[in-house]
Design an enzyme around this catalytic site. Structure first.
Site, PDB file in Angstrom:
ATOM      1  CG  ASP A   7      -8.682 -12.588 100.212  1.00 25.37           C
ATOM      2  OD1 ASP A   7      -9.915 -12.488 100.081  1.00 25.37           O
ATOM      3  OD2 ASP A   7      -7.900 -11.657  99.961  1.00 25.37           O
ATOM      4  CD  GLU A  22     -14.814 -14.240  97.061  1.00 23.21           C
ATOM      5  OE1 GLU A  22     -14.722 -13.942  98.265  1.00 23.21           O
ATOM      6  OE2 GLU A  22     -13.838 -14.241  96.291  1.00 23.21           O
ATOM      7  CG  ASP A  66     -11.319  -5.958  99.128  1.00 21.48           C
ATOM      8  OD1 ASP A  66     -10.765  -6.371 100.170  1.00 21.48           O
ATOM      9  OD2 ASP A  66     -11.039  -6.400  97.999  1.00 21.48           O
TER      10      ASP A  66
END
Length: 745
Positions: free
Chosen positions: A309, A312, A430
């Protein structure tokens, strides 16, 4: 395809791509701009063009061809409508005159893709214009051709197709144990128990909270799950806490694996554990370091899959905010303090480029790595920013391949790029507990099918905000048909495991019962993805390009045979569903047959019910549902034979061991016509230990006897109306066979 180029005194160089005398990409008459930090290329497209893909940007599946800007710049963000999100995929396909074609721009820089009436324009802030075109002519052909280029989807373990549960906010391993028990008590399938970052000590990677998630108790949980045929998946973030007493950071420094500032110092951002350094996935030593940390971790707790996770990469501050701070400092989280003031915009064009792509923040470095941060060989993040998650995915997958040499890795990644599907599965991040976000999840699945990442799903019932009972019931019904099916939500919202409301629990039992019945079919569809790139879940327009379904993202096809029509609005107890021409049999009542001529039909949809239909002309392999995929695989096979108006149907089954990479396999083809079923071996030698014991024949009546290879067999036949069931068969799927039915005419 044919490539034609020309030069115009006014507009300069131009070219067009022609397929079968039809121009599918045409820059002639449009100005080409090629500068250091700005490239512009424009192609003419038809008015009201049907364009799909380009993301990750949550929105409706058919992109609005009028004044729409799609931005590619990976960032940590809630899944906001029509804003750039976690991944970058500069590929689109277009439907034109009932045929599909595609185009991919291979470029890792930030960009806008602008659709306006009659044109598609790339505005790219660096790199080159490296274009690839795909002739189709079907949608599946385009995806096949595209994944030949970027890499086929990875082979998932069979267990990944089960139902998963997670929550950001479980307070202890004991609470997770209770959740596992609650699923069992509610008789809701649970394949894998996931735990978010709260299992870590102070949110530091590769650690376990000694009070609430002690390693010994985590080991006991893993052992308990494995005894029941269930799995464990845990989360890992890339950011490493800056702390001179923390082994992963010490070893990373020693091996020089972290991203640096322009002055040579470590780039230090802020993530969950505090001030953090970021692995440089391009560094020469990073694979050895990352594999070493993961090996230490797995040697303690050999979990079944990895969830990566915040890649980015995400940071809670802008720039190297931890530089000069005492080592080990843990600053407040952003929502625990006043917002940081905006720093003055820089004159450095790599921080603020001459052209501002339509990302939420003018400064591209906000909440991520500084665009001037330096990777190995002097490459600044500006040029490779969108590759960060891809590179982590690749190295994580390679570690698992080496750690368990013949076991299929399972890696779930938030950030993606073209080709990520060769290594990872994806969830859409999310989202919110809203009806719109549930609807948008269908479009997101369709898009990732184009992107070559067919193992995809959204957080069922939503990550943010409190889900209502009705929304969660409808969402679990839809989510049961996501390729990756997981309930997950935030500690800032109420818990929403499906057993918490009886109506949701019943909806889950029914919908997941269908999913687990269909596992042999879904797994066969996934093998088509592995071999040909084909999406597991598809829009109707992929199968029916002539029908008026170009913008239909309210229904979904699982493979080409199962049509799902979910309820997507509050209070509804009916749903309007489009049915392409042909016969469609209700899953719940096979006597209910829709003879469609491209019709919209209003279907009853009680709260705990989702409408599922089997396409006439298809044969769907199945097994009796159980609580785990391992249990399902121990059952005999069944075939659902849904005949078309000619009394015919076709289907296929793919089988292997579901675990190893070098497994034997077997493809079996099925054909039904004139009350005769042919079972033919296509390829492979995998041993199938369970026979075909049951046939459900839809559109077939009056059957009273069955012959296998010319000999009558003892079996139980029930034939009522257009529905016939034949049980008690014992037909091997390892050899060619012929089943003939005798019927009263």
């Amino acid at each position: 395809m044919e490539f034609i180029h020309t030069h115009n005194e006014t507009t300069g160089f131009g070219f067009k791509v022609v397929r079968d005398n039809e121009v599918i990409f045409d820059t002639i008459g449009h100005v080409l701009v090629f500068e250091d930090q700005y490239l512009e290329l424009t192609s003419s497209v038809p008015n009201d063009a049907n364009i799909y893909g380009l993301g990750e940007t949550p929105g409706w599946f058919r992109r609005n061809p009028y004044n729409t800007t799609i931005t590619l710049w990976n960032r940590d963000t809630p899944a906001l409508f029509e804003e750039n999100g976690y991944g970058s995929h500069a590929v689109y396909m277009e439907l034109r005159n009932s045929k599909f074609h595609g185009c991919y721009l291979h470029n890792s820089h930030g960009m806008d893709v602008v659709l306006s009436d009659g044109s598609l324009q790339y505005r790219v802030i660096g790199g080159t214009l490296d274009l690839y075109f795909f002739a189709g002519p079907t949608a599946l052909d385009v995806v096949d051709q595209y994944t030949q280029l970027i890499g086929r989807p990875n082979r998932i373990p069979y267990w990944a197709l089960g139902f998963h549960n997670c929550r950001f906010g479980y307070k202890s391993v004991y609470e997770v144990n209770q959740v596992i028990a609650n699923y069992s008590a509610a008789h809701i399938p649970l394949e894998a128990a996931w735990t978010d970052i709260e299992y870590m000590e102070k949110y530091r990677d590769f650690t376990f909270d000694p009070q609430n998630f002690p390693l010994e108790e985590m080991q006991k949980q893993l052992e308990f799950l494995h005894k029941r045929g269930q799995k464990m998946v845990l989360i890992i973030d890339p950011a490493i806490h800056v702390n001179n007493e923390y082994g992963p950071y010490i070893r990373g420094q020693e091996q020089d694996v972290f991203v640096r500032n322009a002055d040579g110092s470590e780039f230090i951002g802020q993530v969950w554990p505090g001030y953090t350094a970021f692995p440089d996935w391009f560094a020469s030593n990073v694979s050895r370091w990352w594999s070493g940390e993961l090996r230490r971790y797995f040697d303690q707790l050999p979990i079944d899959g990895m969830w990566i996770d915040m890649n980015e990469a995400a940071s809670f501050c802008t720039g190297s905010c931890g530089s000069g701070k005492p080592v080990g400092t843990v600053p407040p989280l952003p929502w625990e303090k006043s917002p940081e003031p905006h720093r003055p915009l820089s004159n450095n064009t790599f921080l603020v480029p001459p052209y501002a792509i339509h990302s939420r923040y003018i400064e591209l470095s906000k909440m991520t790595l500084e665009t001037t941060a330096v990777h190995a060989n002097g490459i600044i993040d500006y040029h490779v920013h969108n590759l960060y998650g891809y590179m982590e995915s690749k190295l994580t997958y390679e570690f698992l391949r080496n750690y368990r040499p013949n076991i299929r890795p399972f890696v779930l990644s938030r950030s993606t790029f073209a080709g990520s599907g060769a290594f990872i599965s994806h969830w859409t991040g999310d989202n919110a507990a809203t009806w719109q976000d549930m609807h948008l999840s269908i479009a997101s699945m369709f898009e990732f099918g184009i992107f070559g990442i067919p193992m995809v799903g959204s957080d069922i019932c939503g990550f943010y905000q409190n889900a209502t009972e009705e929304l969660c019931a409808r969402w679990i019904e839809l989510g049961a048909f996501y390729p990756f099916s997981r309930s997950h939500n935030s500690l800032f919202a109420y818990p929403q495991e499906p057993y918490r409301w009886e109506s949701v629990a019943e909806a889950a039992r029914r919908a997941l019962g269908i999913r687990y019945t269909l596992l042999p079919y879904i797994y066969s569809c996934y093998q088509d993805a592995v071999e040909r790139g084909w999406p597991v879940v598809r829009p109707l327009v992929f199968e029916y390009p002539h029908a008026k379904v170009a913008d239909n993202d309210r229904q979904l096809l699982v493979g080409d045979s199962i049509l799902v029509s979910p309820v997507l609005s509050a209070g509804a107890r009916t749903v309007k569903a489009f049915f392409p021409a042909g016969l469609w049999y209700s899953w719940h009542d096979s006597h209910s047959v829709i003879e469609a001529i491209n019709d919209v039909v209003t279907l009853d949809a009680p709260l705990e019910h989702i409408n599922v239909h089997i396409r006439g002309g298809r044969i769907v392999p199945a097994q009796h549902p159980e609580m785990t995929t391992e249990q399902v695989r121990q059952n005999d096979y069944e075939l659902l034979v849904a005949t078309d108006s000619n009394g015919a149907a076709i289907g296929q089954l793919y089988i292997d061991d579901g675990q190893t990479l070098d497994t034997l396999h077997r493809w079996v083809d099925f054909t039904f016509h004139k009350r005769t079923l042919w079972i033919r071996q296509r390829s492979g030698q995998f041993a199938i230990n369970h026979p075909l014991s049951k046939l459900v024949l839809l559109g077939v009546s009056g059957v009273y006897k069955a012959l296998v290879n010319g000999e009558y067999v003892q079996c139980t036949i029930s034939s009522i109306g257009n529905h016939t069931e034949i049980a008690g068969l014992n037909i091997s799927l390892e050899k060619d066979s012929k089943l003939t039915l005798e019927a009263i005419h």
